[in-house]
Design a protein around this motif. Structure first.
Motif, short mmCIF file in Angstrom:
data_model
loop_
_atom_site.label_atom_id
_atom_site.label_comp_id
_atom_site.label_asym_id
_atom_site.label_seq_id
_atom_site.Cartn_x
_atom_site.Cartn_y
_atom_site.Cartn_z
N ASN A 3 0.83 -1.19 0.00
CA ASN A 3 0.00 0.00 0.00
C ASN A 3 0.87 1.25 0.00
OD1 ASN A 3 -2.33 -1.60 0.23
ND2 ASN A 3 -2.02 -1.77 2.44
N GLN A 4 0.52 2.20 -0.87
CA GLN A 4 1.28 3.44 -0.94
C GLN A 4 0.46 4.56 -0.32
OE1 GLN A 4 2.67 4.08 -4.97
NE2 GLN A 4 4.36 2.67 -4.65
N ASN A 5 0.64 4.75 0.98
CA ASN A 5 -0.05 5.82 1.68
C ASN A 5 0.72 7.12 1.51
OD1 ASN A 5 -2.22 4.33 2.96
ND2 ASN A 5 -0.63 3.34 4.18
N PRO A 6 0.06 8.22 1.14
CA PRO A 6 0.78 9.49 0.99
C PRO A 6 1.26 10.03 2.32
CG PRO A 6 -1.58 9.81 0.74
CD PRO A 6 -1.36 8.33 0.80
N ILE A 7 2.33 10.81 2.27
CA ILE A 7 2.93 11.40 3.46
C ILE A 7 2.82 12.92 3.35
CG2 ILE A 7 5.05 11.69 4.80
CD1 ILE A 7 6.04 9.06 3.53
N LEU A 8 2.32 13.55 4.40
CA LEU A 8 2.36 15.00 4.52
C LEU A 8 3.63 15.35 5.29
CD1 LEU A 8 0.63 17.70 4.15
CD2 LEU A 8 0.07 17.40 6.56
N ALA A 9 4.48 16.20 4.73
CA ALA A 9 5.78 16.47 5.35
C ALA A 9 6.04 17.96 5.43
CB ALA A 9 6.90 15.81 4.55
N ILE A 10 6.38 18.44 6.63
CA ILE A 10 6.75 19.84 6.80
C ILE A 10 8.21 19.94 7.21
CG2 ILE A 10 5.92 19.84 9.20
CD1 ILE A 10 5.33 22.85 8.82
N SER A 41 9.92 10.27 -1.68
CA SER A 41 9.20 10.18 -2.94
C SER A 41 9.64 8.99 -3.78
CB SER A 41 9.37 11.48 -3.75
OG SER A 41 10.71 11.65 -4.17
N GLN A 42 10.71 8.32 -3.38
CA GLN A 42 11.09 7.07 -4.03
C GLN A 42 10.07 5.97 -3.72
OE1 GLN A 42 13.61 6.33 -6.04
NE2 GLN A 42 14.88 8.16 -5.90
N PHE A 43 9.29 6.16 -2.65
CA PHE A 43 8.38 5.12 -2.17
C PHE A 43 6.91 5.46 -2.39
CE2 PHE A 43 12.29 5.03 0.21
CZ PHE A 43 12.56 3.69 0.43
N THR A 44 6.56 6.74 -2.25
CA THR A 44 5.15 7.12 -2.26
C THR A 44 5.02 8.61 -2.53
OG1 THR A 44 3.08 6.90 -1.02
CG2 THR A 44 5.02 7.64 0.22
#
Length: 305
Positions: A3-10, A41-44
């Motif tokens: 599963n490719q869950n998006p990540i919010l990153a600050i 971003s290599q993963f998701t």
């Protein structure tokens, strides 16, 4: 990958001047959000939250507009991009800050797109705890929070940092910071103290000596990839976090040991060149190969132990 869950990153986005025994570079891409985003971003998909000035480079914009990076939360503000200069000792054991110009980052307030407030994974990069708390107050209560920090915030914003840690699921911290934050030199005891503050998992990074994890999963001395000719350590921890979070996004929050291995594999590419150059030239297959080497070293070590 699963599963490719998006990540919010600050985090911060910067233009760096770097000097090491291997050479010098000026106005190259840097900042905690930058290294993290490129690595993860290599993963998701990574939904990056940050700010740049109108002087931000064309090549920088091209990087952030590349595959798997969502820039809806990236602000472009009139003025100068955050800039930092650093010089490392010949053995990379210490670093002197030559200058810090906050530019548009000084008055940065995170603005998160409505559709991204329920991001399943949120990474709070190495920035002021006030900004980390700002994001926590905006996102869904169901988001899985992974936090990174540094000794500066321990020195100048300790109470707010503890607030962030209390709301964190996984805390990433290095050995010196763990000792400074807890007052405990024994890292196992330091890990237990940090666990008592709220997180379920603590990952303590020990530089060339690898990492350890405390919590529901316990393991000492997870090794790094061997034999790297270091050019520039800047962003090693941030790209470690990117590989770590990216792996968890695909495999679930309980795969911490493998996530550490993948984070270490990514960081080995970062330090082998200046700025983001080591990250730009790799793909997931490259990362998997180095992760396999680290895994074999870990298995061999456990057999010996």
């Amino acid at each position: 990958m699963k599963n490719q869950n998006p990540i919010l990153a600050i985090g911060s986005i910067a233009l760096d001047n770097l000097e090491t025994i291997k050479g010098r570079r000026e106005r190259v891409l840097g900042g905690s959000a930058t290294y993290f985003t490129i690595a993860a971003s290599q993963f998701t998909e990574v939904r990056v939250v940050g700010v740049v000035g109108t002087d931000f480079t064309k090549s920088g914009h091209e990087i952030f507009n590349s595959k798997n990076i969502n820039t809806q939360n990236l602000q472009i503000v009139e003025g100068d991009t955050f800039a930092w200069g650093g010089k490392y000792s010949d053995d990379f054991s210490s670093r002197d800050t030559l200058f810090t110009n906050l530019g548009v980052f000084e008055n940065f307030k995170p603005k998160i797109h409505f559709e991204h407030l329920n991001s399943p994974i949120v990474f709070l990069g190495n920035i002021h705890p006030e900004l980390q708390i700002d994001v926590i107050n905006q996102i869904s209560n169901d988001s899985f929070i992974i936090t990174d920090t540094m000794n500066l915030w321990i020195d100048i914003s300790l109470n707010r940092l503890w607030e962030v840690i209390q709301k964190t699921n996984i805390l990433l911290i290095n050995d010196e910071e763990a000792e400074q934050l807890t007052g405990e030199k024994d890292l196992k005891i330091a890990g237990k103290i940090l666990l008592s503050k709220g997180p379920k998992t603590i990952v303590i990074k020990k530089g060339a000596n690898g990492s350890m994890v405390c919590g529901e999963i316990e393991m000492d001395n997870i090794p790094v990839f061997p034999g790297i000719d270091v050019f520039d350590p800047t962003g090693a921890g941030d790209s470690f976090a990117g590989g770590f979070c990216g792996y968890l996004a695909n495999h679930g929050p309980h795969k911490v040991i493998n996530a550490i291995i993948y984070g270490s594999a990514v960081a080995s590419y970062t330090v082998s060149k200046f700025s983001i150059e080591g990250l730009k030239s790799i793909n997931l297959d490259n990362i998997k190969k180095r992760a396999a080497v680290i895994s074999s070293l870990l298995k061999s070590k456990n057999k010996i132990d």
